[in-house]
Write an enzyme that holds these catalytic residues in place. Structure first.
Site, PDB file in Angstrom:
ATOM      1  N   GLY A   1       0.851  -1.200   0.000  1.00 44.99           N
ATOM      2  CA  GLY A   1       0.000   0.000   0.000  1.00 44.99           C
ATOM      3  C   GLY A   1       0.881   1.243   0.000  1.00 44.99           C
ATOM      4  O   GLY A   1       1.527   1.553   1.005  1.00 44.99           O
TER       5      GLY A   1
ATOM      6  N   GLY B   1       1.355   4.609   3.765  1.00 46.49           N
ATOM      7  CA  GLY B   1       2.476   3.759   3.366  1.00 46.49           C
ATOM      8  C   GLY B   1       3.645   4.562   2.814  1.00 46.49           C
ATOM      9  O   GLY B   1       4.795   4.353   3.226  1.00 46.49           O
TER      10      GLY B   1
ATOM     11  N   LEU C   1      -0.294   9.786  12.183  1.00 45.02           N
ATOM     12  CA  LEU C   1       0.061  11.022  11.476  1.00 45.02           C
ATOM     13  C   LEU C   1      -1.197  11.720  10.985  1.00 45.02           C
ATOM     14  O   LEU C   1      -2.222  11.084  10.729  1.00 45.02           O
ATOM     15  CB  LEU C   1       0.995  10.738  10.291  1.00 45.02           C
ATOM     16  CG  LEU C   1       0.478   9.953   9.083  1.00 45.02           C
ATOM     17  CD1 LEU C   1      -0.349  10.789   8.116  1.00 45.02           C
ATOM     18  CD2 LEU C   1       1.640   9.346   8.338  1.00 45.02           C
TER      19      LEU C   1
ATOM     20  N   GLU D   1      -2.585  14.407   7.957  1.00 46.76           N
ATOM     21  CA  GLU D   1      -2.163  14.905   6.650  1.00 46.76           C
ATOM     22  C   GLU D   1      -1.839  16.393   6.742  1.00 46.76           C
ATOM     23  O   GLU D   1      -2.428  17.126   7.531  1.00 46.76           O
ATOM     24  CB  GLU D   1      -3.250  14.616   5.617  1.00 46.76           C
ATOM     25  CG  GLU D   1      -3.284  13.140   5.296  1.00 46.76           C
ATOM     26  CD  GLU D   1      -4.397  12.763   4.343  1.00 46.76           C
ATOM     27  OE1 GLU D   1      -4.758  13.571   3.471  1.00 46.76           O
ATOM     28  OE2 GLU D   1      -4.916  11.647   4.497  1.00 46.76           O
TER      29      GLU D   1
ATOM     30  N   LEU E   1      -8.744   3.499  17.082  1.00 48.96           N
ATOM     31  CA  LEU E   1     -10.134   3.933  16.867  1.00 48.96           C
ATOM     32  C   LEU E   1     -10.533   4.939  17.943  1.00 48.96           C
ATOM     33  O   LEU E   1     -11.203   5.945  17.667  1.00 48.96           O
ATOM     34  CB  LEU E   1     -11.091   2.729  16.906  1.00 48.96           C
ATOM     35  CG  LEU E   1     -10.902   1.674  15.815  1.00 48.96           C
ATOM     36  CD1 LEU E   1     -11.903   0.540  16.001  1.00 48.96           C
ATOM     37  CD2 LEU E   1     -11.077   2.283  14.430  1.00 48.96           C
ATOM     38  N   ALA E   2     -10.093   4.677  19.180  1.00 52.59           N
ATOM     39  CA  ALA E   2     -10.458   5.568  20.293  1.00 52.59           C
ATOM     40  C   ALA E   2      -9.837   6.947  20.098  1.00 52.59           C
ATOM     41  O   ALA E   2     -10.491   7.971  20.327  1.00 52.59           O
ATOM     42  CB  ALA E   2      -9.987   4.950  21.610  1.00 52.59           C
TER      43      ALA E   2
ATOM     44  N   ALA F   1     -11.768   8.815  17.537  1.00 51.03           N
ATOM     45  CA  ALA F   1     -13.101   9.155  18.050  1.00 51.03           C
ATOM     46  C   ALA F   1     -13.012  10.342  19.015  1.00 51.03           C
ATOM     47  O   ALA F   1     -13.822  11.271  18.964  1.00 51.03           O
ATOM     48  CB  ALA F   1     -13.717   7.935  18.750  1.00 51.03           C
TER      49      ALA F   1
ATOM     50  N   CYS G   1     -10.621   9.414   7.554  1.00 50.70           N
ATOM     51  CA  CYS G   1     -10.680   8.457   8.667  1.00 50.70           C
ATOM     52  C   CYS G   1     -11.680   8.734   9.790  1.00 50.70           C
ATOM     53  O   CYS G   1     -12.245   7.791  10.329  1.00 50.70           O
ATOM     54  CB  CYS G   1      -9.294   8.302   9.264  1.00 50.70           C
ATOM     55  SG  CYS G   1      -8.181   7.525   8.088  1.00 50.70           S
TER      56      CYS G   1
HETATM   57  P1  NAD Z   1      -4.713   5.077   0.430  1.00 47.80           P
HETATM   58  O1  NAD Z   1      -5.956   4.781  -0.315  1.00 47.80           O
HETATM   59  O2  NAD Z   1      -4.003   6.370   0.166  1.00 47.80           O
HETATM   60  O3  NAD Z   1      -3.626   3.912   0.149  1.00 47.80           O
HETATM   61  C1  NAD Z   1      -3.934   2.555   0.171  1.00 47.80           C
HETATM   62  C2  NAD Z   1      -3.185   1.883  -0.993  1.00 47.80           C
HETATM   63  O4  NAD Z   1      -3.295   0.475  -0.871  1.00 47.80           O
HETATM   64  C3  NAD Z   1      -3.748   2.233  -2.368  1.00 47.80           C
HETATM   65  O5  NAD Z   1      -2.743   2.853  -3.148  1.00 47.80           O
HETATM   66  C4  NAD Z   1      -4.191   0.877  -2.960  1.00 47.80           C
HETATM   67  O6  NAD Z   1      -3.990   0.791  -4.356  1.00 47.80           O
HETATM   68  C5  NAD Z   1      -3.308  -0.082  -2.186  1.00 47.80           C
HETATM   69  N1  NAD Z   1      -3.814  -1.457  -2.115  1.00 47.80           N
HETATM   70  C6  NAD Z   1      -5.062  -1.883  -1.783  1.00 47.80           C
HETATM   71  N2  NAD Z   1      -5.106  -3.228  -1.789  1.00 47.80           N
HETATM   72  C7  NAD Z   1      -3.857  -3.670  -2.128  1.00 47.80           C
HETATM   73  C8  NAD Z   1      -3.264  -4.974  -2.279  1.00 47.80           C
HETATM   74  N3  NAD Z   1      -3.988  -6.086  -2.059  1.00 47.80           N
HETATM   75  N4  NAD Z   1      -1.981  -5.044  -2.648  1.00 47.80           N
HETATM   76  C9  NAD Z   1      -1.241  -3.916  -2.856  1.00 47.80           C
HETATM   77  N5  NAD Z   1      -1.733  -2.663  -2.713  1.00 47.80           N
HETATM   78  C10 NAD Z   1      -3.029  -2.545  -2.343  1.00 47.80           C
HETATM   79  O7  NAD Z   1      -5.045   4.931   1.966  1.00 47.80           O
HETATM   80  P2  NAD Z   1      -4.285   5.623   3.219  1.00 47.80           P
HETATM   81  O8  NAD Z   1      -4.826   6.978   3.452  1.00 47.80           O
HETATM   82  O9  NAD Z   1      -2.825   5.439   3.050  1.00 47.80           O
HETATM   83  O10 NAD Z   1      -4.829   4.721   4.403  1.00 47.80           O
HETATM   84  C11 NAD Z   1      -4.398   3.389   4.577  1.00 47.80           C
HETATM   85  C12 NAD Z   1      -4.829   2.914   5.943  1.00 47.80           C
HETATM   86  O11 NAD Z   1      -4.209   3.739   6.950  1.00 47.80           O
HETATM   87  C13 NAD Z   1      -6.328   3.010   6.229  1.00 47.80           C
HETATM   88  O12 NAD Z   1      -6.700   1.922   7.025  1.00 47.80           O
HETATM   89  C14 NAD Z   1      -6.474   4.291   7.007  1.00 47.80           C
HETATM   90  O13 NAD Z   1      -7.586   4.242   7.875  1.00 47.80           O
HETATM   91  C15 NAD Z   1      -5.187   4.329   7.808  1.00 47.80           C
HETATM   92  N6  NAD Z   1      -4.721   5.673   8.191  1.00 47.80           N
HETATM   93  C16 NAD Z   1      -4.766   6.713   7.306  1.00 47.80           C
HETATM   94  C17 NAD Z   1      -4.262   7.965   7.679  1.00 47.80           C
HETATM   95  C18 NAD Z   1      -4.280   9.135   6.731  1.00 47.80           C
HETATM   96  O14 NAD Z   1      -3.935  10.230   7.155  1.00 47.80           O
HETATM   97  N7  NAD Z   1      -4.642   8.989   5.482  1.00 47.80           N
HETATM   98  C19 NAD Z   1      -3.680   8.141   8.942  1.00 47.80           C
HETATM   99  C20 NAD Z   1      -3.641   7.050   9.811  1.00 47.80           C
HETATM  100  C21 NAD Z   1      -4.165   5.822   9.421  1.00 47.80           C
HETATM  101  C1  UGA Z   2      -6.603  12.624  11.727  1.00 52.81           C
HETATM  102  C2  UGA Z   2      -5.877  12.543  13.080  1.00 52.81           C
HETATM  103  O1  UGA Z   2      -5.537  13.853  13.495  1.00 52.81           O
HETATM  104  C3  UGA Z   2      -4.612  11.686  12.963  1.00 52.81           C
HETATM  105  O2  UGA Z   2      -4.022  11.535  14.232  1.00 52.81           O
HETATM  106  C4  UGA Z   2      -4.978  10.309  12.410  1.00 52.81           C
HETATM  107  O3  UGA Z   2      -3.827   9.520  12.212  1.00 52.81           O
HETATM  108  C5  UGA Z   2      -5.691  10.479  11.078  1.00 52.81           C
HETATM  109  O4  UGA Z   2      -6.869  11.313  11.265  1.00 52.81           O
HETATM  110  C6  UGA Z   2      -6.178   9.192  10.496  1.00 52.81           C
HETATM  111  O5  UGA Z   2      -6.352   8.214  11.190  1.00 52.81           O
HETATM  112  O6  UGA Z   2      -6.434   9.243   9.283  1.00 52.81           O
HETATM  113  P1  UGA Z   2      -6.296  14.039   9.511  1.00 52.81           P
HETATM  114  O7  UGA Z   2      -7.659  13.540   9.186  1.00 52.81           O
HETATM  115  O8  UGA Z   2      -5.234  13.894   8.486  1.00 52.81           O
HETATM  116  O9  UGA Z   2      -5.744  13.308  10.827  1.00 52.81           O
HETATM  117  O10 UGA Z   2      -6.362  15.592   9.865  1.00 52.81           O
HETATM  118  P2  UGA Z   2      -6.829  16.406  11.171  1.00 52.81           P
HETATM  119  O11 UGA Z   2      -5.858  17.493  11.390  1.00 52.81           O
HETATM  120  O12 UGA Z   2      -7.133  15.534  12.299  1.00 52.81           O
HETATM  121  O13 UGA Z   2      -8.174  17.101  10.667  1.00 52.81           O
HETATM  122  C7  UGA Z   2      -9.348  16.341  10.411  1.00 52.81           C
HETATM  123  C8  UGA Z   2     -10.491  17.276  10.090  1.00 52.81           C
HETATM  124  O14 UGA Z   2     -10.903  17.994  11.257  1.00 52.81           O
HETATM  125  C9  UGA Z   2     -10.151  18.345   9.048  1.00 52.81           C
HETATM  126  O15 UGA Z   2     -11.248  18.527   8.185  1.00 52.81           O
HETATM  127  C10 UGA Z   2      -9.914  19.581   9.881  1.00 52.81           C
HETATM  128  O16 UGA Z   2     -10.138  20.768   9.180  1.00 52.81           O
HETATM  129  C11 UGA Z   2     -10.938  19.380  10.980  1.00 52.81           C
HETATM  130  N1  UGA Z   2     -10.626  20.113  12.227  1.00 52.81           N
HETATM  131  C12 UGA Z   2      -9.485  19.840  12.923  1.00 52.81           C
HETATM  132  C13 UGA Z   2     -11.532  21.056  12.708  1.00 52.81           C
HETATM  133  O17 UGA Z   2     -12.587  21.296  12.090  1.00 52.81           O
HETATM  134  N2  UGA Z   2     -11.242  21.718  13.871  1.00 52.81           N
HETATM  135  C14 UGA Z   2     -10.108  21.472  14.581  1.00 52.81           C
HETATM  136  O18 UGA Z   2      -9.915  22.103  15.646  1.00 52.81           O
HETATM  137  C15 UGA Z   2      -9.211  20.505  14.083  1.00 52.81           C
END
Ligand code: NAD
Ligand code: UGA
Length: 480
Positions: free
Chosen positions: A8, A13, A159, A161, A217-218, A221, A272
């Site tokens: 991924g 990733g 992390l 974004e 998840l917590a 949330a 998320c």
């Molecule tokens: P994403 O969609 O950007 O990336 C996932 C990648 O996995 C895709 O590029 C997809 O093509 C690839 N993929 C799917 N199935 C596959 C397989 N069988 N083999 C190889 N590649 C495969 O998703 P993301 O934002 O990186 O999130 C990934 C996970 O991390 C999710 O569970 C999400 O909840 C979690 N997460 C995301 C964030 C965030 O900020 N985006 C932060 C913390 C946790």
């Molecule tokens: C969030 C968490 O902050 C990360 O710790 C977690 O890893 C990630 O989700 C995940 O699991 O994907 P992210 O969604 O990238 O990160 O960005 P945040 O900064 O948390 O903002 C989320 C949303 O809340 C945005 O739309 C932001 O504008 C909004 N937000 C944030 C508010 O409306 N008010 C605030 O005070 C803070």
């Protein structure tokens, strides 16, 4: 040499592995994905995601100890540690539809690991998954184990974004969960040694598997709950004349509450928060805890309410109709410093305004026209699947234009909706903006970025979330 493979190459990733490669030059890191366009982009000068500082990190290690490839099986077979960071979308059909996590991609990754492995491996859950997923994955891995030992760990990612690189360089904590067996503890230590290259030991928390899975998840949330709490207060502020920024500041100075994550907004977005809370709700229901499920469900309900409330404010202020009126949408990403639009509140606001027949002119410095067109046509939850499984790019909507300049979006508009807190929206020449718009000229600030008094002095009618209402708006209540 220790070899790591991450399945991924997405928002998690890509950056996490790039930072591991940078901080651990003696470890070889391969990031693999089934999406060839994504891998090609990682191998080009134009990375598939926009994240401040990422280009620099990737440049320093790509081709040395960091590789991006579509040859998933080869790299998995060679690795000692396999991270799985694939999509875990909300299920759209069948049991648990609209709530439960869809583990299709996780399961297929696990089956592939079982098939191609010829040596012992540590398999790390990096994706956010329901509690007890590790147990299911263990079953898949050990079913045809061919004498190979797989040890599963949970290492959720925290992390955010837009600040991913800073978060990865200096995490509040790294969480590693594993079995309380000798093999489980050995695997925890092996992964801890990787992070210990740059993370202080006291910030690496080791727990059992289920605590690590649930803590992720917590954490999401709790973060989302703070935003819904302050957004609920913002509605009350508008009704009473209190100012939500002053209230946030006042409560945030209590050291037990703290100042972060108390910015009222048009609603939280991102891939998320909603997905993970729905998942949590489903797990509570499955465990016979409907009261707990309902408590967390309310966080999402308030978020939806906030977006609807915003649309109602826009429509009611403009004489109860936006039909045929040009509205400039400034910002489409779910927050600043990212081009990510997954679950961005802009989608719901745009759809609400389009439902009232508005003509939208959208500008975001980091989001392409193709992405915006897709987002406005896509069904709920379809976005969270690998790119090649998403619906093809739809034909564009005649009511929507996407432009590459804020002033262009605003010219001749009746109103402006600020959907993302990009810095450039704070610094627009609002006198020039006012002169180029239809009158009365409205600004609806969904992110509290503009100087309300300054804009009112210019002549704008301004709505800013949770701020004392313009007299114009007081006379035009927003009733759903
Ligand atoms: P994403 O969609 O950007 O990336 C996932 C990648 O996995 C895709 O590029 C997809 O093509 C690839 N993929 C799917 N199935 C596959 C397989 N069988 N083999 C190889 N590649 C495969 O998703 P993301 O934002 O990186 O999130 C990934 C996970 O991390 C999710 O569970 C999400 O909840 C979690 N997460 C995301 C964030 C965030 O900020 N985006 C932060 C913390 C946790
Ligand atoms: C969030 C968490 O902050 C990360 O710790 C977690 O890893 C990630 O989700 C995940 O699991 O994907 P992210 O969604 O990238 O990160 O960005 P945040 O900064 O948390 O903002 C989320 C949303 O809340 C945005 O739309 C932001 O504008 C909004 N937000 C944030 C508010 O409306 N008010 C605030 O005070 C803070």
């Amino acid at each position: 040499m220790v070899k790591i493979c991450c399945i991924g190459a997405g928002y998690v990733g890509g950056p996490t592995m790039a930072v591991i490669a940078l901080k651990c030059p003696e470890i070889e890191v391969a990031v693999v994905d089934i999406s060839a366009p994504r891998i090609n982009a990682w191998n080009s000068e134009h990375l598939p995601i926009y994240e401040p500082g990422l280009d620099d990190v990737v440049k320093q290690c790509k081709g040395k100890n960091l590789f991006f490839s579509t040859d998933v099986e080869k790299h998995v077979a060679e690795a000692d540690i396999v991270f799985v960071s694939v999509n875990t979308p909300t299920k759209t059909q069948g049991l648990g539809a609209g709530k439960a996590a869809d583990l299709t991609y996780w399961e297929s990754a696990a089956r592939m690991i079982a098939d191609v492995s010829k040596s012992d491996k540590i398999v790390v859950e990096k994706s956010t998954v329901p509690v007890k997923t590790a147990e299911a994955i263990e079953r898949i891995l050990t079913h045809n184990r061919k004498g190979i030992n797989f040890t599963i760990l949970s290492n959720p990612e925290f992390l955010a974004e837009g600040t991913a690189i800073a978060d990865l360089f200096k995490p509040d904590r790294v969480l590693i969960g594993g079995r309380e067996t000798p093999e489980g503890q050995k695997a925890i230590h092996a992964l801890r040694d990787v992070y210990a290259h740059w993370v202080p030991m006291d910030r690496i928390l080791c727990t059992n598997l289920w605590s690590a899975e649930l803590s992720k998840l917590a954490a999401n949330a709790f973060l989302a709950q703070r935003i819904s709490s302050v957004n609920a207060m913002s509605a009350l502020c508008e009704a009473t004349g209190a100012d939500v920024s002053q209230v946030s500041h006042a409560i945030g100075t209590d050291s037990r509450i703290g100042p972060k994550f108390l910015n009222a907004s048009v609603g939280f977005g991102g891939s998320c928060f909603q997905k993970d809370i729905l998942n949590l709700v489903y797990i509570c229901e499955c465990n016979g805890l409907p009261e707990v499920a309902n408590y967390w469900k309310q966080v999402i309900k308030v978020n939806d309410y906030q977006k609807t409330r915003f649309v109602n404010r826009v429509v009611s202020s403009m004489f109860n109709t936006v039909s045929g009126k040009k509205i400039a949408i400034l910002g489409f990403a779910f927050k600043k410093d990212t081009g990510d639009t997954r679950e961005t509140p802009a989608i719901d606001v745009c759809k609400g305004l389009l439902g009232d027949k508005a003509k939208l002119s959208i500008y975001d410095p980091q989001v392409s026209e193709d992405q915006i067109t897709r987002d406005l046509a896509m069904k709920k939850f379809d976005w969270d699947h690998p790119a090649h499984l998403q619906p093809l790019s739809p034909t564009s909507n005649k009511q929507v234009s996407v432009v590459w300049d804020a002033y262009e979006a605003i010219k001749d508009a009746h109103g402006i909706c600020i959907m993302t807190e990009w810095d450039e929206f704070k610094n627009l020449d609002y006198k020039k903006v006012y002169d180029s718009m239809q009158k009365p000229a409205f600004v609806f600030d969904g992110r509290n970025v503009v100087d309300v008094n300054k804009l009112r002095d210019i002549g704008f009618i301004v709505y800013s979330i949770g701020k004392p209402l313009d007299s114009w708006l007081k006379d035009m209540p927003a009733v759903a």
